[in-house]
Design an enzyme around this catalytic site. Structure first.
Site, mmCIF file in Angstrom:
data_model
loop_
_atom_site.group_PDB
_atom_site.id
_atom_site.type_symbol
_atom_site.label_atom_id
_atom_site.label_comp_id
_atom_site.label_asym_id
_atom_site.label_seq_id
_atom_site.Cartn_x
_atom_site.Cartn_y
_atom_site.Cartn_z
ATOM 1 N N GLY A 12 7.914 6.561 -3.556
ATOM 2 C CA GLY A 12 7.268 6.068 -4.770
ATOM 3 C C GLY A 12 8.051 5.031 -5.555
ATOM 4 O O GLY A 12 7.818 4.882 -6.757
ATOM 5 N N SER A 13 8.934 4.281 -4.901
ATOM 6 C CA SER A 13 9.646 3.241 -5.667
ATOM 7 C C SER A 13 8.667 2.162 -6.145
ATOM 8 O O SER A 13 8.806 1.639 -7.256
ATOM 9 C CB SER A 13 10.780 2.623 -4.845
ATOM 10 O OG SER A 13 10.286 1.901 -3.752
ATOM 11 N N ASN A 14 7.664 1.849 -5.335
ATOM 12 C CA ASN A 14 6.646 0.893 -5.791
ATOM 13 C C ASN A 14 5.838 1.470 -6.938
ATOM 14 O O ASN A 14 5.572 0.777 -7.923
ATOM 15 C CB ASN A 14 5.720 0.504 -4.635
ATOM 16 C CG ASN A 14 6.327 -0.555 -3.746
ATOM 17 O OD1 ASN A 14 6.301 -1.733 -4.084
ATOM 18 N ND2 ASN A 14 6.906 -0.132 -2.631
ATOM 19 N N HIS A 104 1.610 -3.847 2.442
ATOM 20 C CA HIS A 104 2.131 -3.590 3.784
ATOM 21 C C HIS A 104 3.445 -4.355 3.949
ATOM 22 O O HIS A 104 3.520 -5.531 3.589
ATOM 23 C CB HIS A 104 1.115 -4.044 4.843
ATOM 24 C CG HIS A 104 1.526 -3.658 6.219
ATOM 25 N ND1 HIS A 104 1.403 -2.372 6.700
ATOM 26 C CD2 HIS A 104 2.112 -4.383 7.208
ATOM 27 C CE1 HIS A 104 1.880 -2.331 7.933
ATOM 28 N NE2 HIS A 104 2.320 -3.524 8.270
HETATM 29 C C1 GRF Z 1 6.609 0.239 1.082
HETATM 30 O O1 GRF Z 1 7.456 -0.448 1.925
HETATM 31 C C2 GRF Z 1 5.193 -0.263 1.242
HETATM 32 O O2 GRF Z 1 5.127 -1.587 1.635
HETATM 33 C C3 GRF Z 1 4.650 0.604 2.323
HETATM 34 O O3 GRF Z 1 5.261 1.854 2.141
HETATM 35 C C4 GRF Z 1 6.499 1.695 1.467
HETATM 36 C C5 GRF Z 1 6.469 2.617 0.286
HETATM 37 O O4 GRF Z 1 7.733 2.719 -0.327
HETATM 38 N N1 GRF Z 1 3.226 0.599 2.333
HETATM 39 P P1 GRF Z 1 7.860 3.519 -1.697
HETATM 40 O O5 GRF Z 1 7.326 4.920 -1.465
HETATM 41 O O6 GRF Z 1 7.055 2.786 -2.720
HETATM 42 O O7 GRF Z 1 9.313 3.538 -2.019
#
Ligand code: GRF
Length: 190
Positions: A12-14, A104
């Protein structure tokens, strides 16, 4: 104000980055984080940032209106997939037409499809000795990683890069670009 729901299965860093971006931007807020995994770290991050969370099972996602009801209750305008590993069922896509987007970690249409996530993507890019990789933000349709592309940005792949080097470059691009692209998609839809 628009309401965003984030679906995530992992760290969940994004999700955290998007939540924080919209804490400082009055055009939208992340109102809900949903996960198919009760122990996903994204849920801790959301809780710390006081964002409501909801964990669902496969039936609630694919063959009942469990998830739809929760999204409707929170007046969700846009669904953002950020590291979410299940295919999105038509019951949801039909309700949120053009309102489900995904990120992605490669330059689609290359290195997409079932099983292509995380390190599997970066390993494949390195194995093929690609000179560049990047991120793709795209609309979601019924097939993995095949919806219309909204945004792409590239990074160079160095001859000596290992999988962690490449993952770090991609992570950096995701942190920089995903929130403002989400904002642009929301404004476009007004
Ligand atoms: C990211 O690299 C995104 O592009 C992919 O999954 C990963 C999720 O990373 N779809 P995080 O859980 O947000 O750290």
């Amino acid at each position: 104000m628009k309401h965003i729901a984030i679906f995530a299965s992992g760290s969940g860093s994004n999700a955290e980055n998007i939540i924080n971006f919209f804490k400082c931007d009055s055009s939208a807020k992340v109102s809900l984080v949903l996960s198919n995994k009760a122990d996903a770290y994204v849920l801790n991050r959301a809780n710390k940032l006081s964002v409501k969370t909801w964990v669902f099972n496969r039936k609630e996602f694919t063959s009942s209106d469990g998830v739809l009801k929760v999204l409707a209750k929170h007046n969700i305008d846009l669904i953002v997939l950020a590291g979410f590993l299940w295919k999105v069922p038509s019951i949801l896509l039909n309700k949120y037409i053009g309102k489900v987007i995904n990120i992605h970690p490669a330059l689609l249409p290359k290195y997409g499809g079932k099983g292509m996530y995380g390190m599997f993507v970066h390993n494949a890019v390195l194995m093929n000795k690609e000179k560049e990789s990047g991120i793709t933000i795209h609309y979601v349709n019924q097939n993995y990683d095949e919806g219309d592309i909204i945004f792409q940005v590239k990074c160079q792949v160095g001859d000596d890069d290992n999988v962690n080097d490449l993952a770090n470059k991609i992570h950096y691009l995701e942190m920089e670009h995903f929130p403002p692209v989400i904002k642009r998609v929301l404004l476009r839809d007004e």
